[in-house]
Design a protein around this motif. Structure first.
Motif, PDB file in Angstrom:
ATOM      1  N   GLY A 280       0.811  -1.212   0.000  1.00  0.00           N
ATOM      2  CA  GLY A 280       0.000   0.000   0.000  1.00  0.00           C
ATOM      3  C   GLY A 280       0.845   1.263   0.000  1.00  0.00           C
ATOM      4  O   GLY A 280       0.552   2.229  -0.715  1.00  0.00           O
ATOM      5  N   HIS A 281       1.918   1.257   0.789  1.00  0.00           N
ATOM      6  CA  HIS A 281       2.819   2.410   0.849  1.00  0.00           C
ATOM      7  C   HIS A 281       3.444   2.666  -0.525  1.00  0.00           C
ATOM      8  O   HIS A 281       3.492   3.816  -0.992  1.00  0.00           O
ATOM      9  CB  HIS A 281       3.905   2.143   1.896  1.00  0.00           C
ATOM     10  CG  HIS A 281       4.782   3.321   2.176  1.00  0.00           C
ATOM     11  ND1 HIS A 281       4.943   3.844   3.433  1.00  0.00           N
ATOM     12  CD2 HIS A 281       5.566   4.086   1.354  1.00  0.00           C
ATOM     13  CE1 HIS A 281       5.768   4.877   3.378  1.00  0.00           C
ATOM     14  NE2 HIS A 281       6.172   5.029   2.128  1.00  0.00           N
ATOM     15  N   CYS A 282       3.924   1.601  -1.167  1.00  0.00           N
ATOM     16  CA  CYS A 282       4.545   1.746  -2.490  1.00  0.00           C
ATOM     17  C   CYS A 282       3.552   2.291  -3.515  1.00  0.00           C
ATOM     18  O   CYS A 282       3.893   3.170  -4.321  1.00  0.00           O
ATOM     19  CB  CYS A 282       5.086   0.393  -2.963  1.00  0.00           C
ATOM     20  SG  CYS A 282       6.591  -0.130  -2.141  1.00  0.00           S
ATOM     21  N   ILE A 293      -0.589   8.353   2.623  1.00  0.00           N
ATOM     22  CA  ILE A 293       0.291   7.430   3.345  1.00  0.00           C
ATOM     23  C   ILE A 293       0.174   7.672   4.838  1.00  0.00           C
ATOM     24  O   ILE A 293       0.032   6.738   5.637  1.00  0.00           O
ATOM     25  CB  ILE A 293       1.746   7.590   2.871  1.00  0.00           C
ATOM     26  CG1 ILE A 293       1.884   7.169   1.408  1.00  0.00           C
ATOM     27  CG2 ILE A 293       2.688   6.760   3.742  1.00  0.00           C
ATOM     28  CD1 ILE A 293       3.254   7.424   0.816  1.00  0.00           C
ATOM     29  N   SER A 294       0.214   8.949   5.226  1.00  0.00           N
ATOM     30  CA  SER A 294       0.066   9.297   6.643  1.00  0.00           C
ATOM     31  C   SER A 294      -1.303   8.877   7.159  1.00  0.00           C
ATOM     32  O   SER A 294      -1.421   8.359   8.283  1.00  0.00           O
ATOM     33  CB  SER A 294       0.261  10.808   6.845  1.00  0.00           C
ATOM     34  OG  SER A 294       1.535  11.214   6.399  1.00  0.00           O
ATOM     35  N   MET A 295      -2.317   9.087   6.358  1.00  0.00           N
ATOM     36  CA  MET A 295      -3.678   8.700   6.763  1.00  0.00           C
ATOM     37  C   MET A 295      -3.788   7.191   6.925  1.00  0.00           C
ATOM     38  O   MET A 295      -4.472   6.702   7.822  1.00  0.00           O
ATOM     39  CB  MET A 295      -4.690   9.204   5.730  1.00  0.00           C
ATOM     40  CG  MET A 295      -4.852  10.715   5.701  1.00  0.00           C
ATOM     41  SD  MET A 295      -5.449  11.361   7.278  1.00  0.00           S
ATOM     42  CE  MET A 295      -7.060  10.566   7.380  1.00  0.00           C
ATOM     43  N   MET A 296      -3.112   6.451   6.049  1.00  0.00           N
ATOM     44  CA  MET A 296      -3.142   4.989   6.137  1.00  0.00           C
ATOM     45  C   MET A 296      -2.586   4.523   7.480  1.00  0.00           C
ATOM     46  O   MET A 296      -3.196   3.701   8.173  1.00  0.00           O
ATOM     47  CB  MET A 296      -2.334   4.382   4.989  1.00  0.00           C
ATOM     48  CG  MET A 296      -2.249   2.863   5.023  1.00  0.00           C
ATOM     49  SD  MET A 296      -1.187   2.181   3.711  1.00  0.00           S
ATOM     50  CE  MET A 296       0.453   2.611   4.343  1.00  0.00           C
ATOM     51  N   GLY A 314      -1.357  -8.595   1.550  1.00  0.00           N
ATOM     52  CA  GLY A 314      -0.060  -9.255   1.715  1.00  0.00           C
ATOM     53  C   GLY A 314      -0.093 -10.696   1.246  1.00  0.00           C
ATOM     54  O   GLY A 314       0.862 -11.177   0.606  1.00  0.00           O
ATOM     55  N   LEU A 315      -1.195 -11.393   1.531  1.00  0.00           N
ATOM     56  CA  LEU A 315      -1.337 -12.778   1.099  1.00  0.00           C
ATOM     57  C   LEU A 315      -1.382 -12.867  -0.423  1.00  0.00           C
ATOM     58  O   LEU A 315      -0.705 -13.710  -1.035  1.00  0.00           O
ATOM     59  CB  LEU A 315      -2.611 -13.369   1.714  1.00  0.00           C
ATOM     60  CG  LEU A 315      -2.868 -14.860   1.513  1.00  0.00           C
ATOM     61  CD1 LEU A 315      -1.770 -15.689   2.165  1.00  0.00           C
ATOM     62  CD2 LEU A 315      -4.224 -15.256   2.084  1.00  0.00           C
ATOM     63  N   MET A 316      -2.145 -12.000  -1.056  1.00  0.00           N
ATOM     64  CA  MET A 316      -2.252 -12.016  -2.510  1.00  0.00           C
ATOM     65  C   MET A 316      -0.948 -11.581  -3.175  1.00  0.00           C
ATOM     66  O   MET A 316      -0.590 -12.074  -4.253  1.00  0.00           O
ATOM     67  CB  MET A 316      -3.402 -11.102  -2.956  1.00  0.00           C
ATOM     68  CG  MET A 316      -4.767 -11.515  -2.434  1.00  0.00           C
ATOM     69  SD  MET A 316      -5.251 -13.176  -2.987  1.00  0.00           S
ATOM     70  CE  MET A 316      -5.491 -12.888  -4.720  1.00  0.00           C
ATOM     71  N   ASP A 321       2.736 -10.425  -6.757  1.00  0.00           N
ATOM     72  CA  ASP A 321       3.869  -9.481  -6.720  1.00  0.00           C
ATOM     73  C   ASP A 321       3.451  -8.106  -7.258  1.00  0.00           C
ATOM     74  O   ASP A 321       3.959  -7.625  -8.272  1.00  0.00           O
ATOM     75  CB  ASP A 321       5.050 -10.027  -7.517  1.00  0.00           C
ATOM     76  CG  ASP A 321       6.347  -9.270  -7.222  1.00  0.00           C
ATOM     77  OD1 ASP A 321       6.323  -8.378  -6.336  1.00  0.00           O
ATOM     78  OD2 ASP A 321       7.364  -9.547  -7.859  1.00  0.00           O
ATOM     79  N   TYR A 322       2.536  -7.456  -6.553  1.00  0.00           N
ATOM     80  CA  TYR A 322       1.987  -6.184  -7.011  1.00  0.00           C
ATOM     81  C   TYR A 322       3.052  -5.101  -7.181  1.00  0.00           C
ATOM     82  O   TYR A 322       2.968  -4.278  -8.086  1.00  0.00           O
ATOM     83  CB  TYR A 322       0.920  -5.683  -6.025  1.00  0.00           C
ATOM     84  CG  TYR A 322      -0.277  -6.591  -5.917  1.00  0.00           C
ATOM     85  CD1 TYR A 322      -1.017  -6.928  -7.047  1.00  0.00           C
ATOM     86  CD2 TYR A 322      -0.684  -7.105  -4.689  1.00  0.00           C
ATOM     87  CE1 TYR A 322      -2.125  -7.760  -6.956  1.00  0.00           C
ATOM     88  CE2 TYR A 322      -1.788  -7.930  -4.588  1.00  0.00           C
ATOM     89  CZ  TYR A 322      -2.508  -8.258  -5.718  1.00  0.00           C
ATOM     90  OH  TYR A 322      -3.598  -9.086  -5.626  1.00  0.00           O
TER      91      TYR A 322
END
Length: 331
Positions: A280-282, A293-296, A314-316, A321-322
């Protein structure tokens, strides 16, 4: 090209000799005990500050082990860790358990994790070593405790938590059954998740220590190892299969096996959530959504249920490899 920052003379002295290294480790390891004791009789605020400082130094012990390993090598760090374990055993009144925990959890685990940074995909390897070691340490601790007390694992954890919640029950005013019920429900919930929560919390603390040690070594120009961004963290398919297996145990098994399955699923799910958060950060970074990002992270801190979508991501990510498909995902 920027010149490397020279290591301070005191740090150089402490980190290049075995006995000073071991003494510094021992001081940091025991700081949560001796520092508050040293401040006895001082104002309450100073006692609280000293306790916080002592706990912080204690938690940073693995970072020092990692720095020693990166700078001095595995053999040198192994000698320092062994000396520290001997010192901890002596200071604790010849408690072999204290020496063993110091040697393994605070010594060998961060040593092996730091040493793995020199390998290809060292970031991934380091994270997996810590997760495996800390997970096994918690499992062994509760299992041995249950055997020693001739009880089940859940019953042993209940006994550990009983003094805290018994005191809380005594603080509940008479005639307020709802408050007493809340305390009882909280106790049951904490007992249900405590081993997994402890294992996961230790992993986050130890992993943060390894990253901190790597950054320190980089700053002072004595790091040689994997330079991957920590946002490339990935645990691999074995962890995904382990998580699915633990979910099966948590839902189909009974007794101690179910209890162990629930707590293992909590810990492994937390690791997958860390990978999902990195994804998500990336993605947000690549889109230029810096405020998001800060809100996340704020939402994760305020609302624990928010971790569930990141476990799924994370599992997916292990299969799809998103991050490989995200442009400019290195940040």
């Amino acid at each position: 090209m920027q010149e490397p920052t020279p290591l301070p003379a005191v740090a150089s002295l402490l980190l290049t000799r075995r006995l000073p290294c071991a003494a510094l480790l021992l001081v940091m390891l025991s700081s949560a005990i001796w520092l508050p004791e040293l401040m006895q009789g001082a104002p309450t605020f100073l006692i609280m500050v000293s306790t916080l400082i002592g706990l912080s130094l204690h938690v940073l012990t693995p970072a020092l082990v990692a720095v020693i390993t990166i700078g001095g090598g595995v053999m040198f760090a192994g000698h320092v860790v062994a000396l520290t374990a001997i010192g901890a055993t002596l200071l604790s009144g010849f408690s072999l358990l204290t020496g063993f925990v110091t040697l393994t959890v605070y010594g060998l685990l961060p040593l092996l994790a730091a040493a793995s940074l020199t390998k290809e995909r060292g970031i991934q390897s380091s994270a997996r070593i810590l997760a495996t070691g800390l997970g096994l340490a918690v499992l062994i601790a509760v299992t041995v405790g249950a055997i020693t007390h001739d009880s089940g694992v859940r019953e042993f954890v209940t006994q550990l938590m009983a003094p805290i919640f018994d005191e809380a029950q005594r603080q509940v005013p008479a005639g307020e059954p709802d408050a007493a019920q809340v305390v009882s429900q909280t106790q049951q919930m904490m007992v249900s998740i405590l081993p997994g929560l402890v294992g996961l919390s230790l992993w986050f603390a130890w992993w943060g220590n390894i990253v901190l040690a790597r950054n320190f070594a980089r700053r002072y120009n004595f790091y040689q190892g994997d330079d991957s961004n920590t946002l490339e963290l990935s645990f691999g398919k074995p962890v995904a299969y382990l998580f699915l297996l633990m979910l099966v145990l948590a839902n189909l098994a009974s007794g101690d096996m179910q209890y162990i399955g629930i707590n293992a699923a909590i810990m492994v799910g937390g690791l997958l959530a860390a990978q999902g958060i990195a994804v998500g950060h990336c993605w947000l970074k690549a889109k230029g959504m810096l405020l998001s990002i800060s809100m996340m992270y704020l939402m994760l801190f305020l609302w624990s249920f928010m971790i569930v979508p990141f476990v799924i991501i994370g599992l997916m990510d292990i299969w799809f490899d998103y991050r490989r498909k995200i442009p400019a995902s290195g940040g």
